[in-house]
Write a protein that holds these residues in place. Structure first.
Motif, PDB file in Angstrom:
ATOM      1  N   LEU A 131       9.890  -5.293   0.046  1.00  0.00           N
ATOM      2  CA  LEU A 131       9.811  -3.842   0.165  1.00  0.00           C
ATOM      3  C   LEU A 131      10.110  -3.460   1.614  1.00  0.00           C
ATOM      4  O   LEU A 131       9.715  -4.175   2.533  1.00  0.00           O
ATOM      5  CB  LEU A 131       8.415  -3.339  -0.221  1.00  0.00           C
ATOM      6  N   TYR A 132      10.788  -2.333   1.795  1.00  0.00           N
ATOM      7  CA  TYR A 132      11.112  -1.920   3.156  1.00  0.00           C
ATOM      8  C   TYR A 132      11.338  -0.413   3.212  1.00  0.00           C
ATOM      9  O   TYR A 132      11.610   0.245   2.199  1.00  0.00           O
ATOM     10  CB  TYR A 132      12.368  -2.642   3.651  1.00  0.00           C
ATOM     11  N   PHE A 140      10.163  -0.987   8.432  1.00  0.00           N
ATOM     12  CA  PHE A 140       8.753  -1.222   8.121  1.00  0.00           C
ATOM     13  C   PHE A 140       8.642  -1.927   6.775  1.00  0.00           C
ATOM     14  O   PHE A 140       9.343  -1.564   5.818  1.00  0.00           O
ATOM     15  CB  PHE A 140       7.973   0.093   8.086  1.00  0.00           C
ATOM     16  N   SER A 141       7.769  -2.928   6.707  1.00  0.00           N
ATOM     17  CA  SER A 141       7.561  -3.694   5.479  1.00  0.00           C
ATOM     18  C   SER A 141       6.088  -4.037   5.346  1.00  0.00           C
ATOM     19  O   SER A 141       5.372  -4.132   6.356  1.00  0.00           O
ATOM     20  CB  SER A 141       8.377  -4.995   5.501  1.00  0.00           C
ATOM     21  N   PRO A 142       5.612  -4.260   4.118  1.00  0.00           N
ATOM     22  CA  PRO A 142       4.257  -4.782   3.955  1.00  0.00           C
ATOM     23  C   PRO A 142       4.206  -6.228   4.444  1.00  0.00           C
ATOM     24  O   PRO A 142       5.146  -7.000   4.235  1.00  0.00           O
ATOM     25  CB  PRO A 142       4.017  -4.719   2.435  1.00  0.00           C
ATOM     26  N   TYR A 202      -0.924  10.703  10.496  1.00  0.00           N
ATOM     27  CA  TYR A 202      -1.251  10.235   9.151  1.00  0.00           C
ATOM     28  C   TYR A 202      -1.338   8.704   9.153  1.00  0.00           C
ATOM     29  O   TYR A 202      -0.550   8.032   9.805  1.00  0.00           O
ATOM     30  CB  TYR A 202      -0.191  10.681   8.142  1.00  0.00           C
ATOM     31  N   GLU A 203      -2.282   8.175   8.402  1.00  0.00           N
ATOM     32  CA  GLU A 203      -2.494   6.725   8.343  1.00  0.00           C
ATOM     33  C   GLU A 203      -2.220   6.215   6.931  1.00  0.00           C
ATOM     34  O   GLU A 203      -3.127   6.131   6.101  1.00  0.00           O
ATOM     35  CB  GLU A 203      -3.921   6.382   8.778  1.00  0.00           C
ATOM     36  N   PRO A 204      -0.977   5.869   6.621  1.00  0.00           N
ATOM     37  CA  PRO A 204      -0.641   5.385   5.275  1.00  0.00           C
ATOM     38  C   PRO A 204      -1.269   4.022   5.010  1.00  0.00           C
ATOM     39  O   PRO A 204      -1.248   3.143   5.872  1.00  0.00           O
ATOM     40  CB  PRO A 204       0.888   5.300   5.300  1.00  0.00           C
ATOM     41  N   SER A 205      -1.839   3.854   3.822  1.00  0.00           N
ATOM     42  CA  SER A 205      -2.489   2.587   3.477  1.00  0.00           C
ATOM     43  C   SER A 205      -1.547   1.636   2.760  1.00  0.00           C
ATOM     44  O   SER A 205      -1.872   0.468   2.575  1.00  0.00           O
ATOM     45  CB  SER A 205      -3.722   2.841   2.598  1.00  0.00           C
ATOM     46  N   ASN A 206      -0.375   2.115   2.346  1.00  0.00           N
ATOM     47  CA  ASN A 206       0.620   1.237   1.730  1.00  0.00           C
ATOM     48  C   ASN A 206       2.000   1.852   1.904  1.00  0.00           C
ATOM     49  O   ASN A 206       2.143   2.976   2.412  1.00  0.00           O
ATOM     50  CB  ASN A 206       0.305   0.979   0.246  1.00  0.00           C
ATOM     51  N   ILE A 207       3.014   1.143   1.480  1.00  0.00           N
ATOM     52  CA  ILE A 207       4.382   1.577   1.767  1.00  0.00           C
ATOM     53  C   ILE A 207       4.762   2.821   0.967  1.00  0.00           C
ATOM     54  O   ILE A 207       5.562   3.644   1.416  1.00  0.00           O
ATOM     55  CB  ILE A 207       5.379   0.427   1.520  1.00  0.00           C
ATOM     56  N   ALA A 267       9.381   1.087  -3.280  1.00  0.00           N
ATOM     57  CA  ALA A 267       8.633   1.717  -2.193  1.00  0.00           C
ATOM     58  C   ALA A 267       8.365   3.188  -2.480  1.00  0.00           C
ATOM     59  O   ALA A 267       7.634   3.842  -1.737  1.00  0.00           O
ATOM     60  CB  ALA A 267       9.385   1.575  -0.876  1.00  0.00           C
ATOM     61  N   THR A 268       8.953   3.700  -3.548  1.00  0.00           N
ATOM     62  CA  THR A 268       8.718   5.098  -3.939  1.00  0.00           C
ATOM     63  C   THR A 268       7.744   5.124  -5.110  1.00  0.00           C
ATOM     64  O   THR A 268       7.841   4.323  -6.031  1.00  0.00           O
ATOM     65  CB  THR A 268      10.031   5.783  -4.350  1.00  0.00           C
ATOM     66  N   SER A 269       6.819   6.047  -5.074  1.00  0.00           N
ATOM     67  CA  SER A 269       5.806   6.152  -6.130  1.00  0.00           C
ATOM     68  C   SER A 269       6.399   6.785  -7.383  1.00  0.00           C
ATOM     69  O   SER A 269       7.429   7.469  -7.342  1.00  0.00           O
ATOM     70  CB  SER A 269       4.622   6.992  -5.645  1.00  0.00           C
ATOM     71  N   LYS A 270       5.726   6.571  -8.497  1.00  0.00           N
ATOM     72  CA  LYS A 270       6.162   7.156  -9.764  1.00  0.00           C
ATOM     73  C   LYS A 270       6.152   8.680  -9.684  1.00  0.00           C
ATOM     74  O   LYS A 270       7.061   9.345 -10.191  1.00  0.00           O
ATOM     75  CB  LYS A 270       5.234   6.681 -10.890  1.00  0.00           C
TER      76      LYS A 270
END
Length: 306
Positions: A131-132, A140-142, A202-207, A267-270
């Motif tokens: 993922l990127y 950025f990647s996990p 903002y503090e994102p917790s995942n990609i 990397a994109t949500s549903k």
């Protein structure tokens, strides 16, 4: 026996029966289970997990030594192996019986084994999916073990503090993997292996949250990434770029480095995909729009105008 001092994991059902007190053992830093009863006598009537400060005395009636080892077999009593082999040889969903010491009381537990959900993905094509996200040339990647091994860093152990942590829901450690050199990111060339802490506050917790922040919440003139070296929480590495220049440079950066899209599909949500589909009904245009952050933002801005 071994003491569970850092209980991790979940999904281990148990049935408990009290028995006479047994003896203590040595400390062990990583083992399965969830925190529950505490040393001060607090109780959880559900009692469905191994807990912090439990002392694991035996698994399936096979006693565990003070050094955390078990007999290899009754025929070879002088040969010993790590007690974890009793668990790792089982399948997910199997039941095992545990003899534990909890709050000075000996108990027999029957637990169901669940798969460990590590914060840092361990195995390629299993839990570690490539993922990127590319923003202004910053990739950025996990964090995952395959990513660390692929980079062949001189000090890959710097990320080892995260390896045994358990994941909380969809949590990931996001890292600045590299910076693709371009005029838009002059001054940050060579930056890599930094943990991303925030994007414009903002503090994102995942990609997926990172992608959502970038396409929905970036309204200021500048985009600011705050990163840290592992173990240096008091020092930030700050990347600041003009949002307008980042969006204008997307096609150039992606073409120069032969990258098809600014982010990987997963990397994109549903929810984001459904929203873009709703406001861009043309499949051909929608497919092209995913190639750049600028086009995705344009679709969402169109939604706000309507």
């Amino acid at each position: 026996g071994v003491r569970i001092v850092g209980a991790v994991g979940s999904g281990m059902g148990e049935e408990s029966k009290d028995a006479p007190a047994g003896s203590d053992g040595k400390e062990e830093n990583d083992s399965g289970g969830n925190n529950g009863d505490s040393a001060n006598g607090e109780t959880d009537h559900d009692g469905d997990h191994l807990r912090g400060n439990d002392v694991l005395l035996a698994i399936n009636s096979i006693p565990i030594g003070m050094d955390g080892t078990i007999q290899l077999s009754p025929d070879r009593p002088d040969e010993r192996i790590n007690f974890r082999s009793l668990v790792t040889c089982q399948r997910v969903g199997s039941k095992v019986s545990l003899d534990v010491l909890r709050n000075k009381q000996r108990r027999e537990l029957e637990v169901v084994l669940d798969m460990s959900k590590f914060l840092v993905s361990q195995y390629d094509d299993f839990d570690a999916i490539p993922l990127y996200v590319v923003v202004g040339g910053c990739v950025f990647s996990p964090l995952s073990l395959p990513l660390v091994q692929e980079k062949k860093s001189k000090s890959p152990s710097s990320f080892s503090r995260y390896y045994r942590d358990q994941r909380n829901k969809h949590e990931q450690v996001l890292v600045l993997s590299k910076v693709l050199n371009d005029d838009v990111n002059v001054g940050y060339h060579g930056w890599k292996n930094l943990v991303l802490k925030s994007v414009n506050g903002y503090e994102p917790s995942n990609i997926q949250e990172l992608v959502a922040v970038l396409v929905r919440k970036m309204h200021s003139e500048m985009i600011e990434f705050r990163c840290q070296l592992v173990g240096q929480d008091d020092a930030d590495y700050v990347i600041v770029m003009s949002l307008k220049e980042v969006l204008q440079s997307e096609h150039r950066v992606l073409k120069q480095h032969m990258i098809a899209s600014w982010c990987s599909t997963d990397a994109t949500s549903k929810e984001l995909r459904e929203e873009v589909e709703q406001y861009e009904p043309s499949e051909a245009k929608r497919t092209v729009s995913w190639n750049t952050m600028k086009d995705v933002r344009s679709i969402l801005e169109r939604k706000e105008e309507n």
